[in-house]
Design a protein around this motif. Sequence first.
Motif, PDB file in Angstrom:
ATOM      1  N   GLN A 122      -4.020  -2.429   2.111  1.00 41.65           N
ATOM      2  CA  GLN A 122      -2.784  -1.685   1.869  1.00 41.65           C
ATOM      3  C   GLN A 122      -1.579  -2.620   1.864  1.00 41.65           C
ATOM      4  OE1 GLN A 122      -2.661   1.366   4.851  1.00 41.65           O
ATOM      5  NE2 GLN A 122      -4.427   2.463   4.036  1.00 41.65           N
ATOM      6  N   VAL A 123      -1.569  -3.569   2.823  1.00 45.24           N
ATOM      7  CA  VAL A 123      -0.480  -4.545   2.864  1.00 45.24           C
ATOM      8  C   VAL A 123      -0.496  -5.412   1.609  1.00 45.24           C
ATOM      9  CG1 VAL A 123       0.427  -6.570   4.073  1.00 45.24           C
ATOM     10  CG2 VAL A 123      -0.352  -4.586   5.378  1.00 45.24           C
ATOM     11  N   SER A 124      -1.692  -5.830   1.200  1.00 43.55           N
ATOM     12  CA  SER A 124      -1.817  -6.659  -0.001  1.00 43.55           C
ATOM     13  C   SER A 124      -1.294  -5.925  -1.226  1.00 43.55           C
ATOM     14  CB  SER A 124      -3.271  -7.078  -0.206  1.00 43.55           C
ATOM     15  OG  SER A 124      -3.416  -7.849  -1.371  1.00 43.55           O
ATOM     16  N   ARG A 125      -1.630  -4.651  -1.354  1.00 42.24           N
ATOM     17  CA  ARG A 125      -1.145  -3.876  -2.499  1.00 42.24           C
ATOM     18  C   ARG A 125       0.381  -3.730  -2.449  1.00 42.24           C
ATOM     19  NH1 ARG A 125      -5.640  -0.402  -0.943  1.00 42.24           N
ATOM     20  NH2 ARG A 125      -7.462  -0.866  -2.254  1.00 42.24           N
ATOM     21  N   ALA A 126       0.892  -3.522  -1.250  1.00 40.19           N
ATOM     22  CA  ALA A 126       2.346  -3.394  -1.106  1.00 40.19           C
ATOM     23  C   ALA A 126       3.048  -4.688  -1.508  1.00 40.19           C
ATOM     24  CB  ALA A 126       2.693  -3.028   0.336  1.00 40.19           C
ATOM     25  N   LEU A 127       2.460  -5.822  -1.108  1.00 37.76           N
ATOM     26  CA  LEU A 127       3.056  -7.106  -1.477  1.00 37.76           C
ATOM     27  C   LEU A 127       2.942  -7.343  -2.982  1.00 37.76           C
ATOM     28  CD1 LEU A 127       1.837  -9.350   1.487  1.00 37.76           C
ATOM     29  CD2 LEU A 127       4.156  -8.529   1.057  1.00 37.76           C
ATOM     30  N   ASP A 128       1.833  -6.907  -3.561  1.00 34.87           N
ATOM     31  CA  ASP A 128       1.683  -7.033  -5.016  1.00 34.87           C
ATOM     32  C   ASP A 128       2.785  -6.267  -5.747  1.00 34.87           C
ATOM     33  OD1 ASP A 128      -0.516  -8.596  -4.724  1.00 34.87           O
ATOM     34  OD2 ASP A 128      -1.980  -6.987  -5.070  1.00 34.87           O
ATOM     35  N   ALA A 129       3.132  -5.100  -5.195  1.00 34.05           N
ATOM     36  CA  ALA A 129       4.185  -4.297  -5.812  1.00 34.05           C
ATOM     37  C   ALA A 129       5.567  -4.877  -5.529  1.00 34.05           C
ATOM     38  CB  ALA A 129       4.115  -2.859  -5.290  1.00 34.05           C
ATOM     39  N   ALA A 130       5.737  -5.433  -4.318  1.00 33.22           N
ATOM     40  CA  ALA A 130       7.048  -5.957  -3.930  1.00 33.22           C
ATOM     41  C   ALA A 130       7.351  -7.294  -4.592  1.00 33.22           C
ATOM     42  CB  ALA A 130       7.118  -6.112  -2.411  1.00 33.22           C
TER      43      ALA A 130
END
Length: 226
Positions: A122-130
């Motif tokens: 979830q953190v990785s996906r959030a960073l991908d979006a950010a």
Amino acid sequence: MPSPDPVADLVGRLERAVVASGRRRRELAREIEGDLREAVAARVDAGAPEPLAATAVVAEFGDPRAIAAELSTELLADRGRRFAPRAALAAATLLVVWFVGMTALAAVPGFRVPVEDGWMLQVSRALDAAGPIVAAAAAAGWLAIRRSGSLTALVAVAGLQLAFAVALVAGAVAMAATIAVPAAGAGILAALLVTTLVLGSALAVAAAALLVRWGAVRLAPRRARS
């Protein structure tokens, strides 16, 4: 008692008040002193006594504290102009490295993230979006800084880059310490971790240094009045 050399006194006060690196302050002091000495020499050539010429030139120069504040702001904006495009490039590079690294790891036979560590995905996906947002913000901030010297844009860019870099570095360390990676993926993980630590740490340090410099510039007039 008047200073025996009002020009040297003014330059010294200005050099101490400017918020910049020691080398840059010394360079500015030499440049300004050279201009002031030339102005004094011109008055002396016109027939004025040197002490009176020096006093008049210093009086016309203005308040060294106000001028130091202007110079500090200009120097900070110039630093921001150099930082913003580099920060955008670093953020974009980190984003690409994470995308390629995680895609490669996911393709390694036997690699999986345990259910209890699902938060990392979830953190990785959030960073991908950010990541794209941070890179785009840095580019937009660079344009604002370049056109108007906006310190607000500079602080926003530096703050975003600092948060992004810290999150990436912390995520890489947590993943390396928590998730078991098959031998075939060890090299990929190591490359991902090293690249993230080097680039992310450099970005975080640069952003933090810029924010510290901004704070010093904002506080300088208050310290001068106290």
